[in-house]
Enzyme design. Sequence first.
Site, PDB file in Angstrom:
ATOM      1  CG  HIS A  22      -1.867   1.169   1.279  1.00 42.42           C
ATOM      2  ND1 HIS A  22      -3.213   1.012   1.521  1.00 42.42           N
ATOM      3  CD2 HIS A  22      -1.691   2.503   1.112  1.00 42.42           C
ATOM      4  CE1 HIS A  22      -3.814   2.188   1.496  1.00 42.42           C
ATOM      5  NE2 HIS A  22      -2.902   3.125   1.256  1.00 42.42           N
ATOM      6  CG  HIS A  24      -0.803   7.108  -1.068  1.00 39.22           C
ATOM      7  ND1 HIS A  24      -2.030   7.219  -1.687  1.00 39.22           N
ATOM      8  CD2 HIS A  24      -1.046   6.446   0.098  1.00 39.22           C
ATOM      9  CE1 HIS A  24      -2.971   6.669  -0.928  1.00 39.22           C
ATOM     10  NE2 HIS A  24      -2.396   6.182   0.158  1.00 39.22           N
ATOM     11  CG  ASN A  50      -4.977   8.577  -3.406  1.00 36.09           C
ATOM     12  OD1 ASN A  50      -3.938   8.040  -3.779  1.00 36.09           O
ATOM     13  ND2 ASN A  50      -5.083   9.176  -2.225  1.00 36.09           N
ATOM     14  CE  LYS A 114      -7.750   1.981  -0.759  1.00 34.13           C
ATOM     15  NZ  LYS A 114      -6.672   2.889  -0.460  1.00 34.13           N
ATOM     16  CG  HIS A 151      -9.894   4.756   3.296  1.00 35.84           C
ATOM     17  ND1 HIS A 151      -8.688   5.387   3.521  1.00 35.84           N
ATOM     18  CD2 HIS A 151     -10.736   5.210   4.260  1.00 35.84           C
ATOM     19  CE1 HIS A 151      -8.809   6.191   4.580  1.00 35.84           C
ATOM     20  NE2 HIS A 151     -10.050   6.106   5.035  1.00 35.84           N
ATOM     21  CG  HIS A 189      -4.989   2.513   5.713  1.00 35.74           C
ATOM     22  ND1 HIS A 189      -6.324   2.398   5.998  1.00 35.74           N
ATOM     23  CD2 HIS A 189      -4.920   3.346   4.650  1.00 35.74           C
ATOM     24  CE1 HIS A 189      -7.011   3.128   5.143  1.00 35.74           C
ATOM     25  NE2 HIS A 189      -6.186   3.714   4.304  1.00 35.74           N
ATOM     26  CG  LEU A 234      -7.763  10.736   7.598  1.00 35.78           C
ATOM     27  CD1 LEU A 234      -8.549  11.469   6.518  1.00 35.78           C
ATOM     28  CD2 LEU A 234      -8.593  10.598   8.869  1.00 35.78           C
ATOM     29  CG  ASP A 262      -1.664   4.891   4.026  1.00 36.86           C
ATOM     30  OD1 ASP A 262      -1.764   5.272   2.851  1.00 36.86           O
ATOM     31  OD2 ASP A 262      -2.380   5.343   4.953  1.00 36.86           O
ATOM     32  CG  HIS A 266       0.056  15.219   2.024  1.00 35.35           C
ATOM     33  ND1 HIS A 266      -0.945  15.499   1.124  1.00 35.35           N
ATOM     34  CD2 HIS A 266      -0.299  14.050   2.618  1.00 35.35           C
ATOM     35  CE1 HIS A 266      -1.871  14.553   1.173  1.00 35.35           C
ATOM     36  NE2 HIS A 266      -1.504  13.656   2.073  1.00 35.35           N
ATOM     37  CB  ALA A 278      -5.006  12.897   6.271  1.00 36.23           C
TER      38      ALA A 278
END
Length: 358
Positions: A22, A24, A50, A114, A151, A189, A234, A262, A266, A278
């Site tokens: 998992h 990003h 996402n 997802k 999620h 997660h 989150l 996860d 950012h 988050a």
Amino acid sequence: MTDNIAPRASDSFSITRPDDWHLHVRDGDALRTVVPHSAAQFARAVIMPNLKPPVTTVAQALDYAARIRATLPSGSDFEPLMTLYLTDDLNPDEILRASATRSGGTAAQVVAVKLYPAGATTNSAAGVTDLRKTYPALEAMQRAGMPLLVHGEVTSPEIDLFDREAVFIDTHLTGLRRDFPELRIVLEHITTKEAAHYVRDAGPNTAATITAHHLLYNRNAIFTGGICPHYYCLPVLKRETHRLALVQAATSGDPHFFLGTDSAPHATHLKEHAAGCAGCYTAFSAMEMYTEVFDTANALERLEAFASFHGPDFYRLPRNTGRITMARRPWQMPQAFAFGEGSLTPLRAGQTLPWKLQ
Ligand code: NCD
Ligand code: ZN
Ligand code: ZN
């Protein structure tokens, strides 16, 4: 006392190369920072869809995989495993196209779909508003053996933020499990005792990823010495009893549970903000943090199964053949990394970590 203490056998050990189930990595310039970090830690990673706009077609996913690959250090064999973003109207034909990538012939594989409940988390506005609308796609996935990654949080404002995962299990997941008994589901997660126990007892078609930060911290971390936005993600960190249940699940040897960082980068200025984003950035030191958790729990001998075996087994992919070595060698986490036009602050910036990936 003495200055020639012999190193203990446990001061270094090696395991099969792990994967991150998992992750990003964002897009554009951000890839240049974060993809090499994950490639140094893992052989493969399941890449979350996402983006803005979300990755909803196989063609988009394969293009995205090519952009990720273009930022790999030369010689890296890191493999991004791609996912599609489930929307109310995802066409079942797209599932068939995704499934076809798994038999080879395309530049990358699309391995899963997802589910983001609309409004649950970062870039989830295009997510699912009513699970019923996705049933044609879920039927196609069940037939194709394509995992659904979830999620698992409800979005209703009247449900307390800390209860949203447990309520999701009761109000959505149990129904989904009943309606699609053969669908392979990964609850992503997980953060609660309820989720750990649900997955443990749910049979072979249900699994869960667990992050390093949910194994290391409880919700006090967000509020210790002032509000600490880098610990905000989150689903949000929970009480200590929940953290202990996650450590128990991860270190139990139970194949329902596997590694998923996860890691969610950012820019620093968007984390340290009146409405901070988050997501915790952990990719740079993921194996170091998981090793610390397993070491503290006296379960280092179970790390390899959690990090390197249970994930590929659930996804029906081959286990990796290479190895990595972890050494007990304290080092200091950098304060920040360059990140496009801005900077990226990792979780535990400036802190000393006890283990280092060699
Ligand atoms: C993730 C992100 O930033 O994309 N954030 C997070 O807090 N975990 C989204 C997600 O995984 O829910
Ligand atoms: Zn999520
Ligand atoms: Zn995520």
